[in-house]
Write a protein that holds these residues in place. Structure first.
Motif, short mmCIF file in Angstrom:
data_model
loop_
_atom_site.label_atom_id
_atom_site.label_comp_id
_atom_site.label_asym_id
_atom_site.label_seq_id
_atom_site.Cartn_x
_atom_site.Cartn_y
_atom_site.Cartn_z
N THR A 96 15.54 -46.75 106.43
CA THR A 96 16.25 -45.79 107.28
C THR A 96 17.74 -46.12 107.35
O THR A 96 18.56 -45.24 107.62
N ALA A 97 18.10 -47.39 107.10
CA ALA A 97 19.51 -47.76 107.10
C ALA A 97 20.29 -47.04 106.03
O ALA A 97 21.51 -46.87 106.14
N ARG A 98 19.62 -46.62 104.97
CA ARG A 98 20.31 -45.90 103.90
C ARG A 98 20.84 -44.55 104.39
O ARG A 98 21.86 -44.06 103.91
N PHE A 99 20.14 -43.96 105.35
CA PHE A 99 20.51 -42.63 105.82
C PHE A 99 21.23 -42.67 107.17
O PHE A 99 21.59 -41.63 107.69
N LEU A 100 21.43 -43.88 107.72
CA LEU A 100 22.15 -44.05 108.97
C LEU A 100 23.35 -44.94 108.71
O LEU A 100 23.20 -46.17 108.61
N PRO A 101 24.53 -44.38 108.55
CA PRO A 101 25.70 -45.20 108.18
C PRO A 101 25.98 -46.32 109.17
O PRO A 101 26.33 -47.43 108.76
N PHE A 158 14.16 -39.19 104.98
CA PHE A 158 14.20 -39.85 106.29
C PHE A 158 12.97 -39.50 107.12
O PHE A 158 12.37 -40.35 107.79
N GLY A 159 12.56 -38.23 107.08
CA GLY A 159 11.36 -37.82 107.79
C GLY A 159 10.10 -38.47 107.25
O GLY A 159 9.21 -38.87 108.02
N VAL A 160 10.02 -38.63 105.92
CA VAL A 160 8.84 -39.29 105.33
C VAL A 160 8.79 -40.75 105.73
O VAL A 160 7.71 -41.30 105.99
N ILE A 161 9.94 -41.41 105.81
CA ILE A 161 9.97 -42.82 106.24
C ILE A 161 9.47 -42.96 107.67
O ILE A 161 8.67 -43.85 107.98
#
Length: 315
Positions: free
Chosen positions: A128-133, A34-37
């Protein structure tokens, strides 16, 4: 010398999948990706400043290559997590999306096109949607609301066309700037859907005819309130369905992580039943047969009773 114990087929892939799964499912791994994105998104924003991009062009290129390397390593780890069941990787739409975004950066045709490459880099931000439900649920709701939205657009266009024709008939001669043609009338009414400028339109219409208030009031009620609320209802219904789907997927992933394979569990039960029957058969063969004498009762034989009970329980 005895032969070594044979290694079960596919055990290496299962070990690889287990190791990669432990890495990809760890919270620090998700936070790092997420930080790399976000860092990649910041790089794209920095490149829009011509002076900064010209002064640090080499540094920005190295940072972009580093992000691409990390994204490639991430997708390889995710592929490794499905080494024991490769088909399951492509059942998740997010896995397919991530794979396409990363692979496209290595295609020669796309890398030579600067505009397409920047758009593909911009698509990484959507990951980022992958890591934000909650964001994932919203995107899923938008996708599920598309069929209902298409029906809404058709009905809205029909209402807009009918009112535009009525406006052209009534106001074309007095207000040609807004109702001189069907196209201008539809554009005017479309802008009035937001109720912006409705007061001025009503005042101009009252100078032409008193009945214009009925025209504008009915259009505002139908287009701005009824149809918009219908669209909101479609989106909210899709949002509820998306939440249910996300909860069902979470429960399925939890069961897959905690439970064993149903086929493997069935095989284990069959093996246990066979072993129990073998032990029972061995215990029956060890009991010497006893012939009942004259006047004796066969039910009085304790060994026969035990054998009969064991055989009955096995059945």
């Amino acid at each position: 010398m005895t032969d070594p114990t044979p290694v079960p087929a596919g055990s290496g892939r299962r070990r690889l999948a287990a190791r990669c799964r432990r890495i990809t499912e760890a919270p620090p791994f998700g936070m790092a990706v997420f930080g790399v994105i976000l860092f990649n998104a910041g790089l794209m924003g920095a490149e829009t400043y011509s002076g900064l991009a010209a002064a640090h062009d080499r540094l920005l290129q190295l940072a972009e290559q580093g992000c691409l390397t990390l994204f490639t390593l991430e997708i390889l780890l995710r592929l490794g997590a499905y080494a024991d069941r490769p088909k399951a990787f492509f059942r998740d739409p997010w896995n397919i999306f991530d794979l396409l975004i990363v692979v496209s950066a290595f295609l020669p045709v796309l890398r030579e096109n600067t505009t397409v490459l920047r758009l593909l880099r911009l698509a990484r931000v959507l990951r980022t949607a992958r890591f934000l439900p909650h964001l994932r649920i919203l995107l899923l709701a938008v996708g599920r609301s598309l069929p209902g939205t298409a029906s809404f657009l058709f009905v809205g266009a029909l209402v807009l066309y009918v009112y535009a024709m009525v406006g052209w008939v009534c106001f074309a001669g007095s207000d040609p700037g807004h109702y001189g043609s069907i196209g201008r009338a539809m554009l005017t009414l479309f802008l009035l859907t937001t109720l912006d400028g409705l007061t001025d339109a009503v005042r101009a219409g009252l100078e032409i005819s008193r009945f214009s208030i009925v025209y504008y009031a009915s259009y505002a009620l139908l287009a701005s309130f009824v149809l918009v609320n219908v669209l909101i209802g479609v989106v909210l219904n899709s949002l509820d369905e998306a939440r249910e789907m996300e909860d069902a997927d979470a429960r399925a992933r939890e069961r897959a992580a905690n439970d064993t394979d149903p086929a493997e569990e069935l095989r284990q039960r069959i093996t246990a039943a066979r072993l129990a029957l073998d032990d029972l058969e061995a215990s029956l063969t060890d009991v010497p047969p006893t012939l009942p004498g004259p006047g004796s009762d066969a039910d009085a034989d304790p060994a026969g009773q035990r054998a009969g009970r064991q055989l009955e329980s096995a059945r």
